[in-house]
Design a protein around this motif. Structure first.
Motif, PDB file in Angstrom:
ATOM      1  N   MET A   1      -0.957  -3.538  11.634  1.00 34.79           N
ATOM      2  CA  MET A   1      -1.477  -2.286  11.125  1.00 34.79           C
ATOM      3  C   MET A   1      -1.175  -2.208   9.629  1.00 34.79           C
ATOM      4  O   MET A   1      -0.062  -2.479   9.201  1.00 34.79           O
ATOM      5  N   PRO A   2      -2.169  -1.843   8.844  1.00 39.00           N
ATOM      6  CA  PRO A   2      -1.948  -1.764   7.396  1.00 39.00           C
ATOM      7  C   PRO A   2      -1.056  -0.589   6.997  1.00 39.00           C
ATOM      8  O   PRO A   2      -0.954   0.396   7.718  1.00 39.00           O
ATOM      9  N   TRP A   3      -0.426  -0.732   5.851  1.00 39.04           N
ATOM     10  CA  TRP A   3       0.397   0.316   5.267  1.00 39.04           C
ATOM     11  C   TRP A   3      -0.481   1.204   4.392  1.00 39.04           C
ATOM     12  O   TRP A   3      -1.290   0.707   3.612  1.00 39.04           O
ATOM     13  N   VAL A   4      -0.310   2.515   4.504  1.00 39.70           N
ATOM     14  CA  VAL A   4      -0.976   3.454   3.598  1.00 39.70           C
ATOM     15  C   VAL A   4      -0.011   3.703   2.446  1.00 39.70           C
ATOM     16  O   VAL A   4       1.102   4.179   2.648  1.00 39.70           O
ATOM     17  N   VAL A   5      -0.431   3.351   1.253  1.00 42.99           N
ATOM     18  CA  VAL A   5       0.426   3.390   0.067  1.00 42.99           C
ATOM     19  C   VAL A   5       0.255   4.728  -0.648  1.00 42.99           C
ATOM     20  O   VAL A   5      -0.861   5.127  -0.974  1.00 42.99           O
ATOM     21  N   ASP A   6       1.356   5.404  -0.885  1.00 43.74           N
ATOM     22  CA  ASP A   6       1.335   6.711  -1.527  1.00 43.74           C
ATOM     23  C   ASP A   6       1.150   6.587  -3.038  1.00 43.74           C
ATOM     24  O   ASP A   6       1.477   5.562  -3.644  1.00 43.74           O
ATOM     25  N   THR A   7       0.664   7.655  -3.620  1.00 39.94           N
ATOM     26  CA  THR A   7       0.397   7.709  -5.060  1.00 39.94           C
ATOM     27  C   THR A   7       1.628   7.341  -5.884  1.00 39.94           C
ATOM     28  O   THR A   7       1.523   6.588  -6.858  1.00 39.94           O
ATOM     29  N   CYS A   8       2.786   7.855  -5.517  1.00 37.71           N
ATOM     30  CA  CYS A   8       3.989   7.598  -6.325  1.00 37.71           C
ATOM     31  C   CYS A   8       4.312   6.112  -6.405  1.00 37.71           C
ATOM     32  O   CYS A   8       4.767   5.623  -7.440  1.00 37.71           O
ATOM     33  N   LEU A   9       4.035   5.371  -5.354  1.00 43.01           N
ATOM     34  CA  LEU A   9       4.303   3.935  -5.360  1.00 43.01           C
ATOM     35  C   LEU A   9       3.341   3.215  -6.302  1.00 43.01           C
ATOM     36  O   LEU A   9       3.741   2.316  -7.047  1.00 43.01           O
ATOM     37  N   VAL A  10       2.075   3.627  -6.298  1.00 42.32           N
ATOM     38  CA  VAL A  10       1.099   3.010  -7.209  1.00 42.32           C
ATOM     39  C   VAL A  10       1.447   3.347  -8.659  1.00 42.32           C
ATOM     40  O   VAL A  10       1.372   2.496  -9.543  1.00 42.32           O
ATOM     41  N   ILE A  11       1.871   4.586  -8.902  1.00 45.44           N
ATOM     42  CA  ILE A  11       2.279   4.986 -10.258  1.00 45.44           C
ATOM     43  C   ILE A  11       3.476   4.146 -10.712  1.00 45.44           C
ATOM     44  O   ILE A  11       3.522   3.681 -11.853  1.00 45.44           O
ATOM     45  N   ASP A  12       4.450   3.939  -9.815  1.00 43.09           N
ATOM     46  CA  ASP A  12       5.599   3.100 -10.155  1.00 43.09           C
ATOM     47  C   ASP A  12       5.151   1.685 -10.488  1.00 43.09           C
ATOM     48  O   ASP A  12       5.651   1.068 -11.432  1.00 43.09           O
ATOM     49  N   LEU A  13       4.202   1.162  -9.726  1.00 40.78           N
ATOM     50  CA  LEU A  13       3.679  -0.173  -9.989  1.00 40.78           C
ATOM     51  C   LEU A  13       2.986  -0.228 -11.353  1.00 40.78           C
ATOM     52  O   LEU A  13       3.208  -1.154 -12.138  1.00 40.78           O
ATOM     53  N   LEU A  14       2.179   0.776 -11.645  1.00 39.44           N
ATOM     54  CA  LEU A  14       1.495   0.854 -12.937  1.00 39.44           C
ATOM     55  C   LEU A  14       2.478   0.949 -14.093  1.00 39.44           C
ATOM     56  O   LEU A  14       2.320   0.288 -15.118  1.00 39.44           O
ATOM     57  N   ASP A  15       3.487   1.786 -13.909  1.00 45.64           N
ATOM     58  CA  ASP A  15       4.466   2.042 -14.964  1.00 45.64           C
ATOM     59  C   ASP A  15       5.313   0.800 -15.221  1.00 45.64           C
ATOM     60  O   ASP A  15       5.603   0.462 -16.370  1.00 45.64           O
ATOM     61  N   GLY A  16       5.739   0.155 -14.165  1.00 42.81           N
ATOM     62  CA  GLY A  16       6.476  -1.090 -14.279  1.00 42.81           C
ATOM     63  C   GLY A  16       7.911  -0.971 -14.747  1.00 42.81           C
ATOM     64  O   GLY A  16       8.610  -1.966 -14.848  1.00 42.81           O
ATOM     65  N   LEU A  28       5.306  -3.963  -2.133  1.00 42.23           N
ATOM     66  CA  LEU A  28       3.892  -4.227  -1.866  1.00 42.23           C
ATOM     67  C   LEU A  28       3.658  -5.698  -1.544  1.00 42.23           C
ATOM     68  O   LEU A  28       2.909  -6.024  -0.616  1.00 42.23           O
ATOM     69  N   GLU A  29       4.300  -6.575  -2.284  1.00 43.69           N
ATOM     70  CA  GLU A  29       4.146  -8.005  -2.028  1.00 43.69           C
ATOM     71  C   GLU A  29       4.642  -8.372  -0.625  1.00 43.69           C
ATOM     72  O   GLU A  29       4.003  -9.152   0.081  1.00 43.69           O
ATOM     73  N   ALA A  30       5.754  -7.776  -0.212  1.00 43.23           N
ATOM     74  CA  ALA A  30       6.322  -8.065   1.099  1.00 43.23           C
ATOM     75  C   ALA A  30       5.426  -7.597   2.240  1.00 43.23           C
ATOM     76  O   ALA A  30       5.498  -8.138   3.343  1.00 43.23           O
ATOM     77  N   HIS A  31       4.599  -6.598   1.983  1.00 45.36           N
ATOM     78  CA  HIS A  31       3.760  -6.027   3.041  1.00 45.36           C
ATOM     79  C   HIS A  31       2.277  -6.337   2.865  1.00 45.36           C
ATOM     80  O   HIS A  31       1.439  -5.849   3.632  1.00 45.36           O
ATOM     81  N   LEU A  32       1.958  -7.167   1.904  1.00 43.46           N
ATOM     82  CA  LEU A  32       0.566  -7.500   1.616  1.00 43.46           C
ATOM     83  C   LEU A  32      -0.143  -8.105   2.828  1.00 43.46           C
ATOM     84  O   LEU A  32      -1.301  -7.778   3.106  1.00 43.46           O
ATOM     85  N   ALA A  33       0.547  -8.950   3.559  1.00 46.13           N
ATOM     86  CA  ALA A  33      -0.066  -9.602   4.723  1.00 46.13           C
ATOM     87  C   ALA A  33      -0.450  -8.603   5.812  1.00 46.13           C
ATOM     88  O   ALA A  33      -1.375  -8.855   6.588  1.00 46.13           O
ATOM     89  N   ASP A  34       0.263  -7.464   5.878  1.00 45.39           N
ATOM     90  CA  ASP A  34      -0.060  -6.430   6.869  1.00 45.39           C
ATOM     91  C   ASP A  34      -1.299  -5.636   6.464  1.00 45.39           C
ATOM     92  O   ASP A  34      -1.912  -4.975   7.298  1.00 45.39           O
ATOM     93  N   GLY A  65      -4.216  -5.867  -4.432  1.00 46.65           N
ATOM     94  CA  GLY A  65      -4.284  -6.013  -2.978  1.00 46.65           C
ATOM     95  C   GLY A  65      -4.350  -4.690  -2.238  1.00 46.65           C
ATOM     96  O   GLY A  65      -4.090  -4.639  -1.040  1.00 46.65           O
ATOM     97  N   LEU A  66      -4.692  -3.629  -2.958  1.00 43.80           N
ATOM     98  CA  LEU A  66      -4.752  -2.286  -2.361  1.00 43.80           C
ATOM     99  C   LEU A  66      -6.202  -1.936  -2.038  1.00 43.80           C
ATOM    100  O   LEU A  66      -7.009  -1.703  -2.934  1.00 43.80           O
ATOM    101  N   ARG A  67      -6.518  -1.921  -0.753  1.00 41.24           N
ATOM    102  CA  ARG A  67      -7.875  -1.530  -0.352  1.00 41.24           C
ATOM    103  C   ARG A  67      -8.058  -0.046  -0.628  1.00 41.24           C
ATOM    104  O   ARG A  67      -7.135   0.750  -0.484  1.00 41.24           O
ATOM    105  N   HIS A  68      -9.250   0.327  -1.004  1.00 40.21           N
ATOM    106  CA  HIS A  68      -9.495   1.716  -1.384  1.00 40.21           C
ATOM    107  C   HIS A  68     -10.842   2.218  -0.906  1.00 40.21           C
ATOM    108  O   HIS A  68     -11.315   3.254  -1.361  1.00 40.21           O
ATOM    109  N   ASP A  69     -11.447   1.505   0.028  1.00 39.40           N
ATOM    110  CA  ASP A  69     -12.763   1.899   0.515  1.00 39.40           C
ATOM    111  C   ASP A  69     -12.802   2.062   2.033  1.00 39.40           C
ATOM    112  O   ASP A  69     -13.855   1.987   2.648  1.00 39.40           O
ATOM    113  N   GLU A  70     -11.650   2.285   2.632  1.00 36.06           N
ATOM    114  CA  GLU A  70     -11.564   2.451   4.076  1.00 36.06           C
ATOM    115  C   GLU A  70     -12.015   3.846   4.500  1.00 36.06           C
ATOM    116  O   GLU A  70     -11.827   4.813   3.771  1.00 36.06           O
ATOM    117  N   ASP A  71     -12.593   3.916   5.695  1.00 34.91           N
ATOM    118  CA  ASP A  71     -12.902   5.226   6.272  1.00 34.91           C
ATOM    119  C   ASP A  71     -11.600   5.900   6.677  1.00 34.91           C
ATOM    120  O   ASP A  71     -10.672   5.250   7.169  1.00 34.91           O
TER     121      ASP A  71
END
Length: 103
Positions: A1-16, A28-34, A65-71
Motif C-alpha cells: 500500500m502506498p504512503w500518502v505524503v503530507d505537505t510538511c514532509l514535501v516542504i522539508d524535502l524542498l527546503d533541504g 521518502l527513499e526508504a518507502h519509495l518501493a511502497d 517519486g511522488l505520484r500526484h494524479d491518483e483518484d
C-alpha cells in the motif's frame, strides 16, 4: 500500500535544511518501493512553494517519486481520519514526536 505524503514532509524535502530536509529525503527513499502519493489537498497547499507554476511543481513531484494524479476515494478519507486520530491520541498520551513524518 502506498504512503500518502503530507505537505510538511514535501516542504522539508524542498527546503533541504537540517534537521528535517535530510530526514525527509531518507524517509521518502526508504518507502519509495511502497509507492508515495500526495493527495489533492497537499498538491494545492504546495502551490506557493512553486510560485504557482504547475509545470515546475509536477516535475519536482515526479522526479521525487511522488505520484500526484491518483483518484481520491471516500475510503482514503476514512483511512486518513483513523490514522490521524491514532497520531493525536498517542501524542496526547505523551508518546510520539511533535512533527509526524506522515499523516
Amino acid at each position: 500500500m502506498p504512503w500518502v505524503v503530507d505537505t510538511c514532509l514535501v516542504i522539508d524535502l524542498l527546503d533541504g535544511r537540517e534537521p528535517f530536509g535530510l530526514a525527509a529525503a531518507h524517509f521518502l527513499e526508504a518507502h519509495l518501493a511502497d509507492g508515495l502519493i500526495v493527495c489533492p489537498i497537499t498538491f494545492v497547499e504546495l502551490a506557493p512553494a512553486f510560485d504557482g507554476d504547475l509545470t515546475v511543481q509536477r516535475k519536482f513531484l515526479t522526479d521525487s517519486g511522488l505520484r500526484h494524479d491518483e483518484d481520491w476515494q471516500p475510503a482514503d478519507t476514512l483511512a486518513a481520519h483513523a490514522a490521524w486520530h491514532r497520531v493525536i491520541r498517542r501524542r496526547r498520551a505523551g508518546h510520539g514526536g511533535r512533527r509526524p513524518v506522515a499523516d
